[in-house]
Design an enzyme around this catalytic site. Structure first.
Site, PDB file in Angstrom:
ATOM      1  N   HIS A  18      -6.600  30.662  34.348  1.00  0.00           N
ATOM      2  CA  HIS A  18      -7.404  29.447  34.495  1.00  0.00           C
ATOM      3  C   HIS A  18      -6.553  28.257  34.945  1.00  0.00           C
ATOM      4  O   HIS A  18      -5.324  28.259  34.825  1.00  0.00           O
ATOM      5  CB  HIS A  18      -8.115  29.115  33.181  1.00  0.00           C
ATOM      6  CG  HIS A  18      -7.176  28.751  32.067  1.00  0.00           C
ATOM      7  ND1 HIS A  18      -6.537  27.532  31.986  1.00  0.00           N
ATOM      8  CD2 HIS A  18      -6.779  29.444  30.978  1.00  0.00           C
ATOM      9  CE1 HIS A  18      -5.790  27.491  30.911  1.00  0.00           C
ATOM     10  NE2 HIS A  18      -5.907  28.643  30.277  1.00  0.00           N
ATOM     11  N   GLU A  89      -8.025  34.354  24.861  1.00  0.00           N
ATOM     12  CA  GLU A  89      -6.578  34.166  24.673  1.00  0.00           C
ATOM     13  C   GLU A  89      -6.149  34.614  23.283  1.00  0.00           C
ATOM     14  O   GLU A  89      -6.963  34.730  22.360  1.00  0.00           O
ATOM     15  CB  GLU A  89      -6.228  32.686  24.912  1.00  0.00           C
ATOM     16  CG  GLU A  89      -4.751  32.326  24.776  1.00  0.00           C
ATOM     17  CD  GLU A  89      -3.825  33.084  25.734  1.00  0.00           C
ATOM     18  OE1 GLU A  89      -3.756  34.327  25.628  1.00  0.00           O
ATOM     19  OE2 GLU A  89      -3.147  32.437  26.548  1.00  0.00           O
TER      20      GLU A  89
END
Length: 206
Positions: A18, A89
């Site tokens: 990202h 994550e």
């Protein structure tokens, strides 16, 4: 120079980390905290989109976090993207929001991949748990890749590093050898039927 995704006889797993966030700028560990991209992070994602424009993916999977889902949208594959919770994550537990400098000031030498995060009220994940999630993602896409199709995964630094390590059959600590910047392109695939890394940590020109 634009990163190349050269034609392959088998498919590829294309990885996109990202774009920039406020915490990636400061080096704070960002696991479960859901924070948006910065304006620069959005521009980074658009630059990746220009590289991937016109490419076809049999699957597009994204982390559930807003920073990854927004990146998938800006890259141009938001409509095709499916959320996969296994791409979230690393859960840093008590180290969420803290920098490596702060953690080392408390405990001395420290490496997330080998030393992990504290157990206790907010235990987080260990490296084996993160690799287990990475292997579940690979299990979901491997058949497509072996059939010659490309897949796209949009996620975060540590989970993508764990995924790369799992792909080339390294142990759970193996992700520590891969550096991965925001809004970079990487690709995994096969060479003579052996899992290999085809491209790693390639920035998109702006």
């Amino acid at each position: 120079m634009s990163p190349e995704l050269a034609p392959q006889t088998s498919g590829r797993i294309v990885l996109v980390r990202h774009g920039e966030t406020a915490w990636s700028l400061t080096g704070q560990h960002t696991g479960v905290t859901d924070i948006p991209l910065t304006a620069n992070g959005e521009e980074q994602a658009l630059a990746v989109g220009r590289i991937l424009a016109g490419r076809r993916f049999s699957q597009v999977l994204t982390s559930p976090r807003i920073r990854a889902r927004k990146t998938a949208e800006l890259v141009g594959f938001g409509d095709q993207a499916t959320v996969d919770a296994n791409l979230a994550e690393w859960d840093y537990g008590a180290y969420e929001g803290r920098t490596s400098v702060e953690i080392k000031a408390e405990r001395g030498r420290w490496n997330l991949w080998t030393d992990g995060v504290p157990s206790g009220a907010t235990p987080g994940e260990n490296n084996a748990e993160v690799q287990s999630r990475a292997l579940r993602v690979l299990g979901r896409v491997r058949a497509d890749v072996q059939a010659g199709n490309d897949v796209l995964l949009v996620a975060h630094g540590h989970i993508l590093r764990a995924l790369a390590a799992a792909w080339v059959e390294l142990p759970p600590t193996g992700g520590q050898i891969f550096s991965l910047g925001t809004s970079t392109l990487s690709a995994l695939g096969y060479e003579h039927d052996v899992p290999v890394i085809l491209l790693w940590n390639a920035p998109a020109p702006r």
